[in-house]
Design a protein around this motif. Sequence first.
Motif, short mmCIF file in Angstrom:
data_model
loop_
_atom_site.label_atom_id
_atom_site.label_comp_id
_atom_site.label_asym_id
_atom_site.label_seq_id
_atom_site.Cartn_x
_atom_site.Cartn_y
_atom_site.Cartn_z
N ILE A 112 0.84 -1.20 0.00
CA ILE A 112 0.00 0.00 0.00
C ILE A 112 0.87 1.25 0.00
N ILE A 113 1.96 1.22 0.78
CA ILE A 113 2.88 2.36 0.79
C ILE A 113 3.49 2.56 -0.59
N LEU A 114 3.82 1.46 -1.26
CA LEU A 114 4.34 1.55 -2.63
C LEU A 114 3.38 2.32 -3.53
N ILE A 115 2.10 1.92 -3.50
CA ILE A 115 1.09 2.56 -4.34
C ILE A 115 0.98 4.05 -4.01
N LEU A 116 0.96 4.37 -2.72
CA LEU A 116 0.83 5.77 -2.30
C LEU A 116 2.04 6.60 -2.70
N LEU A 117 3.24 6.01 -2.60
CA LEU A 117 4.44 6.74 -3.01
C LEU A 117 4.44 7.01 -4.51
N VAL A 118 3.98 6.02 -5.29
CA VAL A 118 3.89 6.21 -6.74
C VAL A 118 2.89 7.32 -7.06
N LEU A 119 1.74 7.30 -6.38
CA LEU A 119 0.73 8.33 -6.61
C LEU A 119 1.26 9.71 -6.24
N LEU A 120 2.00 9.80 -5.13
CA LEU A 120 2.57 11.09 -4.71
C LEU A 120 3.60 11.58 -5.72
N SER A 121 4.38 10.66 -6.28
CA SER A 121 5.36 11.06 -7.29
C SER A 121 4.66 11.60 -8.53
N LEU A 122 3.52 10.99 -8.89
CA LEU A 122 2.75 11.47 -10.05
C LEU A 122 2.13 12.83 -9.76
N VAL A 123 1.67 13.02 -8.51
CA VAL A 123 1.13 14.32 -8.11
C VAL A 123 2.22 15.39 -8.21
N MET A 124 3.42 15.05 -7.75
CA MET A 124 4.54 15.98 -7.79
C MET A 124 4.90 16.35 -9.23
N LEU A 125 4.90 15.35 -10.10
CA LEU A 125 5.21 15.60 -11.51
C LEU A 125 4.13 16.46 -12.17
N SER A 126 2.87 16.19 -11.83
CA SER A 126 1.78 16.97 -12.41
C SER A 126 1.81 18.41 -11.93
N GLU A 127 2.17 18.61 -10.65
CA GLU A 127 2.24 19.97 -10.11
C GLU A 127 3.40 20.74 -10.74
N ALA A 128 4.45 20.00 -11.13
CA ALA A 128 5.60 20.65 -11.76
C ALA A 128 5.24 21.20 -13.13
N TRP A 129 4.40 20.46 -13.86
CA TRP A 129 4.08 20.85 -15.24
C TRP A 129 2.71 21.48 -15.40
N LEU A 130 1.89 21.40 -14.35
CA LEU A 130 0.56 22.05 -14.37
C LEU A 130 0.45 22.92 -13.12
N PRO A 131 1.22 24.01 -13.05
CA PRO A 131 1.25 24.84 -11.85
C PRO A 131 -0.12 25.40 -11.50
N VAL A 255 12.78 10.65 -8.58
CA VAL A 255 13.50 10.01 -7.47
C VAL A 255 12.53 9.26 -6.57
N LEU A 256 11.39 9.88 -6.27
CA LEU A 256 10.39 9.25 -5.41
C LEU A 256 9.84 7.99 -6.08
N MET A 257 9.64 8.05 -7.39
CA MET A 257 9.15 6.90 -8.15
C MET A 257 10.14 5.75 -8.07
N ILE A 258 11.43 6.05 -8.25
CA ILE A 258 12.46 5.02 -8.19
C ILE A 258 12.51 4.38 -6.79
N SER A 259 12.38 5.22 -5.75
CA SER A 259 12.38 4.70 -4.38
C SER A 259 11.21 3.75 -4.16
N ALA A 260 10.06 4.11 -4.72
CA ALA A 260 8.87 3.27 -4.59
C ALA A 260 9.07 1.92 -5.28
N ILE A 261 9.69 1.95 -6.46
CA ILE A 261 9.94 0.71 -7.21
C ILE A 261 10.89 -0.19 -6.44
N LYS A 262 11.92 0.41 -5.84
CA LYS A 262 12.86 -0.38 -5.05
C LYS A 262 12.15 -1.02 -3.86
N THR A 263 11.23 -0.28 -3.25
CA THR A 263 10.46 -0.82 -2.13
C THR A 263 9.61 -1.99 -2.59
N PHE A 264 9.03 -1.88 -3.77
CA PHE A 264 8.19 -2.94 -4.32
C PHE A 264 9.01 -4.21 -4.56
#
Length: 275
Positions: A112-131, A255-264
Amino acid sequence: MSTASTKNGKGLISGAIIGALGGLIGLGGAEFRLPVLKGTFKMPTLEAVIFNKAMSLTVVAVALLFRTKSISLDQLMGHLDIVLNLLAGSLVGAWWAAGRAMKMSRVWLDRIILILLVLLSLVMLSEAWLPLHNSSGGLFMPGTATVIAGVISGFFIGVVAALLGVAGGELLIPTIVILFGADIKLAGSLSLMISLPTMIVGFFRYTNADAFQILKTEKSLFIWMVVGSVIGAAIGGLMVGLIPVKALMTLLGVVLMISAIKTFKHTRQTSDATV
């Protein structure tokens, strides 16, 4: 140098780095701290979440004190309705999720933490490109729809905050801006007002877990990481503007995405070994 001194040194340095990155992008950085606690300091998952929760609670309390210098308390009180609306959901979500986490198997908690970290990384990426700076007006007209949406959003944010031990600013800020049409600078301070009681509820719920003892056994590490986080956040705040936020958030999202994948991968190996 003793093992304890080495660990404390790592805590100070990692806390400072994460705090500086958080200061640069306006977040607490707890989502990056969790993989470090599990990977570098080899903490079991639930213990890492509780340790991260205590860290986030301390850092947010300090941050809220400093934020009152840039945005007056009267201004914040003028938007108390937004705070109460989101708190109505987040407090329930944090209490419920913390209770589930204590009963859940470590393998499922990792997943579950893996899924949440991936979602947070996607949120971060979307906020970077959709301010969100140009957002104006709420998603709905003020009324029942906004209140219901606020409670539901708050609930899920409370769940994330409890399961990851984070303040939830990366979710709260866009929610406040998009749903209520608040200014993004004001949203940053309002998010802290919501995060603090939400984290206190989750933290109190975790006191019933055996894993809560991690705060006693790793008291020294906790203190050094808090010191590092506060120093790092101050440095990061002073460095704002030196690095393009879009580039930084994109990098940190990856970086957060990679960390999540390693956790998985670690979780999958653990679950395979137990079969």
